[in-house]
Design an enzyme around this catalytic site. Structure first.
Site, PDB file in Angstrom:
ATOM      1  N   ASP A  59     -26.460  -8.989  -2.009  1.00 33.53           N
ATOM      2  CA  ASP A  59     -26.234  -8.933  -0.565  1.00 33.53           C
ATOM      3  C   ASP A  59     -26.500  -7.544  -0.002  1.00 33.53           C
ATOM      4  O   ASP A  59     -27.030  -7.414   1.100  1.00 33.53           O
ATOM      5  CB  ASP A  59     -24.798  -9.372  -0.243  1.00 33.53           C
ATOM      6  CG  ASP A  59     -24.692 -10.881  -0.205  1.00 33.53           C
ATOM      7  OD1 ASP A  59     -25.583 -11.515   0.401  1.00 33.53           O
ATOM      8  OD2 ASP A  59     -23.755 -11.439  -0.795  1.00 33.53           O
ATOM      9  N   CYS A  71     -22.271  -5.913  -9.955  1.00 27.36           N
ATOM     10  CA  CYS A  71     -22.328  -7.301 -10.411  1.00 27.36           C
ATOM     11  C   CYS A  71     -23.469  -8.088  -9.767  1.00 27.36           C
ATOM     12  O   CYS A  71     -23.574  -9.288  -9.953  1.00 27.36           O
ATOM     13  CB  CYS A  71     -20.999  -8.009 -10.183  1.00 27.36           C
ATOM     14  SG  CYS A  71     -20.575  -8.140  -8.447  1.00 27.36           S
ATOM     15  N   ARG A 127     -13.335 -13.388  -8.175  1.00 24.96           N
ATOM     16  CA  ARG A 127     -13.671 -13.088  -6.796  1.00 24.96           C
ATOM     17  C   ARG A 127     -13.143 -14.223  -5.931  1.00 24.96           C
ATOM     18  O   ARG A 127     -13.379 -15.397  -6.235  1.00 24.96           O
ATOM     19  CB  ARG A 127     -15.186 -12.985  -6.629  1.00 24.96           C
ATOM     20  CG  ARG A 127     -15.561 -12.819  -5.164  1.00 24.96           C
ATOM     21  CD  ARG A 127     -17.006 -12.622  -4.967  1.00 24.96           C
ATOM     22  NE  ARG A 127     -17.755 -13.862  -5.079  1.00 24.96           N
ATOM     23  CZ  ARG A 127     -19.064 -13.924  -4.954  1.00 24.96           C
ATOM     24  NH1 ARG A 127     -19.770 -12.830  -4.762  1.00 24.96           N
ATOM     25  NH2 ARG A 127     -19.688 -15.079  -5.046  1.00 24.96           N
ATOM     26  N   ARG A 133     -32.211 -13.130   1.590  1.00 28.57           N
ATOM     27  CA  ARG A 133     -32.418 -13.217   0.144  1.00 28.57           C
ATOM     28  C   ARG A 133     -32.930 -14.576  -0.323  1.00 28.57           C
ATOM     29  O   ARG A 133     -33.372 -14.713  -1.448  1.00 28.57           O
ATOM     30  CB  ARG A 133     -31.125 -12.854  -0.608  1.00 28.57           C
ATOM     31  CG  ARG A 133     -29.982 -13.814  -0.372  1.00 28.57           C
ATOM     32  CD  ARG A 133     -28.663 -13.237  -0.884  1.00 28.57           C
ATOM     33  NE  ARG A 133     -28.240 -13.844  -2.133  1.00 28.57           N
ATOM     34  CZ  ARG A 133     -27.035 -13.689  -2.652  1.00 28.57           C
ATOM     35  NH1 ARG A 133     -26.153 -12.902  -2.073  1.00 28.57           N
ATOM     36  NH2 ARG A 133     -26.708 -14.275  -3.765  1.00 28.57           N
ATOM     37  N   HIS A 147     -28.777 -18.931  -4.664  1.00 27.55           N
ATOM     38  CA  HIS A 147     -27.758 -19.419  -5.589  1.00 27.55           C
ATOM     39  C   HIS A 147     -28.298 -20.460  -6.552  1.00 27.55           C
ATOM     40  O   HIS A 147     -27.815 -20.570  -7.677  1.00 27.55           O
ATOM     41  CB  HIS A 147     -26.513 -19.870  -4.828  1.00 27.55           C
ATOM     42  CG  HIS A 147     -25.662 -18.697  -4.526  1.00 27.55           C
ATOM     43  ND1 HIS A 147     -24.675 -18.289  -5.375  1.00 27.55           N
ATOM     44  CD2 HIS A 147     -25.743 -17.783  -3.562  1.00 27.55           C
ATOM     45  CE1 HIS A 147     -24.158 -17.183  -4.909  1.00 27.55           C
ATOM     46  NE2 HIS A 147     -24.786 -16.851  -3.795  1.00 27.55           N
ATOM     47  N   GLU A 185     -20.966  -4.715  -0.632  1.00 30.40           N
ATOM     48  CA  GLU A 185     -22.214  -5.465  -0.422  1.00 30.40           C
ATOM     49  C   GLU A 185     -22.638  -5.485   1.042  1.00 30.40           C
ATOM     50  O   GLU A 185     -23.622  -6.101   1.396  1.00 30.40           O
ATOM     51  CB  GLU A 185     -22.102  -6.876  -0.999  1.00 30.40           C
ATOM     52  CG  GLU A 185     -20.873  -7.647  -0.599  1.00 30.40           C
ATOM     53  CD  GLU A 185     -20.788  -9.019  -1.279  1.00 30.40           C
ATOM     54  OE1 GLU A 185     -21.750  -9.461  -1.913  1.00 30.40           O
ATOM     55  OE2 GLU A 185     -19.719  -9.639  -1.138  1.00 30.40           O
ATOM     56  N   ARG A 199     -17.519 -16.557  -9.658  1.00 30.24           N
ATOM     57  CA  ARG A 199     -17.796 -17.002  -8.287  1.00 30.24           C
ATOM     58  C   ARG A 199     -16.984 -18.268  -8.013  1.00 30.24           C
ATOM     59  O   ARG A 199     -17.475 -19.383  -8.196  1.00 30.24           O
ATOM     60  CB  ARG A 199     -19.289 -17.294  -8.109  1.00 30.24           C
ATOM     61  CG  ARG A 199     -20.183 -16.068  -8.191  1.00 30.24           C
ATOM     62  CD  ARG A 199     -21.634 -16.438  -7.926  1.00 30.24           C
ATOM     63  NE  ARG A 199     -22.453 -15.300  -7.592  1.00 30.24           N
ATOM     64  CZ  ARG A 199     -23.261 -14.669  -8.459  1.00 30.24           C
ATOM     65  NH1 ARG A 199     -23.362 -15.073  -9.699  1.00 30.24           N
ATOM     66  NH2 ARG A 199     -23.977 -13.631  -8.061  1.00 30.24           N
TER      67      ARG A 199
END
Ligand code: PEP
Ligand code: MG
Length: 594
Positions: free
Chosen positions: A467, A514, A344, A477, A201, A443, A308
Site C-alpha cells: 500500500d 511485511c 492484523r 496496485r 490479493h 502504509e 490477514r
C-alpha cells in the site's frame, strides 16, 4: 474429432505472480455462469414441480435476507446495508422478474436455474442500454438476487467449482479471493487471469497456496476454452495454450528442474537468517489462512509476521462471531515452532470482501472506508475481533497490528477501544496474556511523516510496502495498466523506508516490513542495509531469502544501499541493484534463457 491437433500453440505474456510450472487442462471460470446447469424437463408435471421449486427458492432467499437484515440491524452499523438488503428483497418479490422466470420454465421447458439465468441475462441487456451510470450499475443488485436464488436452488449456500478428479488450471477474467475459496484447492493446478497485478490479493492468495499463477494477461479468458491443454509458467509470466509435443516436452523438463531447485533451497529453511558478519534478521511468514501455518513453519518462519484476518470473512453468509474469531486466533498464537504471532485487525474494504456488503461500490475503494477507518466506524464488529484476539493472547507471544493508520487520532482511538475491551474482559475474570505488543502498519505516506509521534504510541512498526508504494506513487496496485510504474526501488519509496526505520530505532521500537517487497530476493541486500529488524513474507519465499542473507554481510549491504541512495533515477537504481545482485549471487539471479 481430433480438434486438439488443429489448434495452434500460442503464448501469452502476463505478470508472473506465483512461481512454478504447471501443465494441465483449462477450466474456464465465469463467476456468473459458474455452475448453472441446463436440462430439459421431459414431462409436463415436471414443469409444475420446477415452478414450485423456484418459488421455494424465492421464499428461502427472502428469509435469509430478512435474517441478515436483522443481524445487521442488531449490530447498529448504519442504515445503508439495510437499504441494500431491502432492494434485494424487492427484486425477489418483483412480479415481472417472477413471471418472466416462470414463463421461461413453462415455455422453454428448462430447469429453474437456467430460467433464472435467462431472466437475469434479459435484465443485463436492459440495464446495459441505460445512459445513466448509476442506474446501469444497479444491475449488480439483480445479479446478486439471482445468485442467491441459484444458490438456494442448488441446495447449497454458494456454488462450488467442480475441478474434477485430475485437477484443472483455472482461467478467468478476474478471480476474487472469494472465488478461490470456493474451489477444491488441492485440485487447482494453476491460475491465469486477464486482470490483476503483483500485489492484488488474488496474486497473494495464489502464492500462499503455492499455486503457479500469471495475471494481467488481458485476453486469456477469451482465448481458451474449458478442456484445452495449457501450460502456466508462473516464474516467467507465460501462458502457453495448445502446446505442441515439443513445447510440452521442454516444459516437462523445466518443471522437474524447478521442483528440484525448490527442494535444494529447503535446506536453508531451518537455518537462522544471519549475515556472515553476524547481523540477525527475524523472518516472519505472511498468512491468509490458518491452514498455511504448517507451510510457514516448514519454510523456516520464526513467527507469523502478518495474519490477514479479513480472510475470516471470506465466503461467509453471516458475520463471524467472537467464537469464530477465537477459534482462528487460537490456532495462530503460541503455535509450537513459531515464536510469535502478529495478528492484523481486519483490513476490509478496498479490493477485499465483506459478506453481503459491497465496499467496492465506492468510487475509489482504495481511498475509501477500509481497514482501521472501517473498524472505527463499525465499532461493534471491531470489538468482537479485539475480544477474541485478547482471549487468545494467553496462549503465547502476541502482536496486535492496526492497518492503514494515517495519523495519531486513529492509533489512539484504536488503543482506547482495545483498552476498553481489555477492561471488560478482566472485569469478567477472563485472563489475558502478558506478552502483548501493539503496532501500526506504516502504509500511508502521512504515517511516515508523523512516524515520530506514532512511535511514541506503539511497540513496533511494520511497513506495508504494497500500500505504501500504491499511495506514495499514486498507482492502483491492482490496475495492470500502471503495473510498470509500481516500483519498490523508486527513490521516494527507499527514502520513506529509511525514514521509518531511523525514526523507529531512535524511539527504541522494532521495525518490520511485511509487504511483498520483503520477500523479493533482488531487494534483500537493500533491506539488510536499511537494518530492518524483521522481514515478513510469503512462506515460499523464505528459503531463498535466507540463502541470500546468509551469503552476504551487513557491511556490503550498507555499502550497496549508500550507493543506491545517491542515484536519483529509478531505472538506474534498478539496473545497478540487479547487476550487483547478479554478480554477487550468480546462481540465484541467472538470466532465464529459454
Ligand atoms: C501491505 O500493504 O504491504 C500489506 C502487507 O498489507 P495488504 O497487502 O494486506 O494490504
Ligand atoms: Mg496494506
Amino acid at each position: 474429432m481430433g480438434s486438439d491437433e488443429q489448434k495452434k500453440t500460442f503464448v501469452m505474456k502476463g505478470i508472473p505472480v506465483s512461481p512454478g510450472i504447471v501443465i494441465g487442462k483449462v477450466y474456464l471460470f465465469d463467476r456468473e455462469d459458474a455452475q448453472v446447469p441446463l436440462y430439459k424437463l421431459d414431462a409436463p408435471e415436471r414443469i409444475e414441480e420446477e415452478i414450485q421449486r423456484f418459488q421455494r427458492a424465492l421464499g428461502e432467499s427472502e428469509n435469509q435476507l430478512l435474517e441478515l437484515k436483522k443481524q445487521l440491524g442488531d449490530l447498529g452499523g448504519g442504515m445503508e446495508p439495510l437499504y441494500i438488503i431491502d432492494v434485494h428483497i424487492m427484486i425477489l418479490k418483483d412480479q415481472k422478474f417472477i413471471d418472466r422466470t416462470i414463463r421461461n420454465i413453462r415455455e422453454l421447458g428448462v430447469n429453474a436455474e437456467w430460467a433464472v439465468r435467462m431472466t437475469v441475462d434479459r435484465y443485463r441487456e436492459i440495464f446495459a442500454q441505460m445512459k445513466d451510470d448509476y442506474l446501469r450499475g444497479r444491475f449488480s443488485d439483480i445479479q446478486y438476487a439471482g445468485q442467491r436464488i441459484l444458490a438456494n436452488l442448488g441446495g447449497r449456500k454458494r456454488p462450488i467449482i467442480d475441478t474434477g478428479a485430475e485437477g484443472v488450471v483455472i482461467i478467468a477474467s478476474d478471480l476474487s479471493p472469494d472465488d478461490t475459496a470456493q474451489m477444491k484447492i488441492d485440485k487447482v493446478l494453476g491460475f491465469a487471469t486477464d486482470v490483476g497485478g503483483k500485489t492484488s490479493h488474488t496474486a497473494i492468495v495464489a502464492r500462499s497456496l503455492e499455486i503457479p499463477a500469471v495475471v494481467g494477461l488481458e485476453t486469456i479468458s477469451r482465448s481458451v476454452r474449458t478442456n484445452d491443454d495449457i501450460i502456466i509458467d508462473g516464474s516467467a509470466g507465460l501462458v502457453i495454450a495448445h502446446p505442441d509435443p515439443e513445447v510440452r516436452k521442454r516444459y516437462e523438463d523445466k518443471k522437474s528442474l524447478y521442483e528440484k531447485a525448490q527442494d535444494d533451497l529447503l535446506d536453508y529453511a531451518k537455518l537462522p537468517a544471519v549475515t556472515r558478519d553476524g547481523y540477525a534478521v527475524e523472518i516472519g511468514g505472511n498468512i491468509e489462512f490458518v491452514e498455511e501455518i504448517p507451510s510457514a513453519i516448514a519454510h523456516g518462519a520464526d513467527g507469523i509476521g502478518l495474519y490477514r484476518t479479513e480472510f475470516i470473512y471470506i465466503n461467509r453468509e453471516v458475520l463471524p462471531d467472537e467464537e469464530d474469531h477465537l477459534a482462528n486466533y487460537r490456532s495462530v498464537v503460541g503455535v509450537k515452532g513459531l515464536s510469535w504471532a502478529t495478528i492484523r485487525t481486519f483490513d476490509l474494504g478496498g479490493d477485499k470482501f465483506f459478506p453481503d456488503r459491497k465496499p467496492s461500490r465506492e468510487l475509489n475503494p482504495q481511498l475509501g472506508l477500509r481497514a482501521i477507518r472501517f473498524c472505527l466506524k463499525e465499532m461493534e464488529l471491531f470489538k468482537v475481533q479485539l475480544r477474541a484476539i485478547l482471549r487468545a493472547s494467553v496462549q503465547g507471544k502476541l502482536r496486535i497490528m492496526f492497518p492503514m493508520i494515517s495519523g495519531i487520532e486513529e492509533i489512539r482511538e484504536a488503543k482506547r477501544i482495545l483498552m476498553e475491551v481489555k477492561g471488560e474482559l478482566l472485569a469478567k475474570g477472563i485472563p489475558i496474556g502478558q506478552e502483548i505488543e501493539i503496532g501500526v502498519m506504516i502504509e500511508v505516506p502521512s504515517a511516515v511523516i508523523v512516524a515520530e509521534e506514532l512511535a511514541a504510541e506503539v511497540d513496533f512498526f511494520s511497513i506495508g510496502t504494497n500500500d505504501l508504494i500504491q499511495y506514495v506513487l499514486a498507482i492502483d496496485r491492482i490496475n495492470e495498466r500502471v503495473t510498470y510504474l509500481y516500483e519498490p526501488l523508486h527513490p521516494a519509496v527507499l527514502r520513506l523506508i529509511r525514514q521509518v526505520v531511523d525514526i523507529g530505532h531512535r524511539a527504541g521500537i522494532r521495525v518490520a516490513m511485511c509487504g511483498e517487497m520483503a520477500g523479493e530476493p533482488a531487494y534483500t541486500l537493500i533491506l539488510l542495509g536499511l537494518e530492518l529488524d524483521e522481514l515478513s513474507m510469503n512462506p515460499l519465499a523464505i528459503p531463498r531469502i535466507k540463502k541470500i542473507i546468509r551469503g552476504s554481510t551487513l557491511k556490503e549491504s550498507k555499502n550497496l544501499l549508500e550507493q543506491v541512495m545517491k542515484i536519483s533515477s529509478t531505472s538506474e537504481i534498478r539496473a545497478f541493484v540487479e547487476t550487483a545482485m547478479r554478480e554477487r549471487f550468480p546462481e540465484e539471479f541467472q538470466v532465464n534463457g529459454q
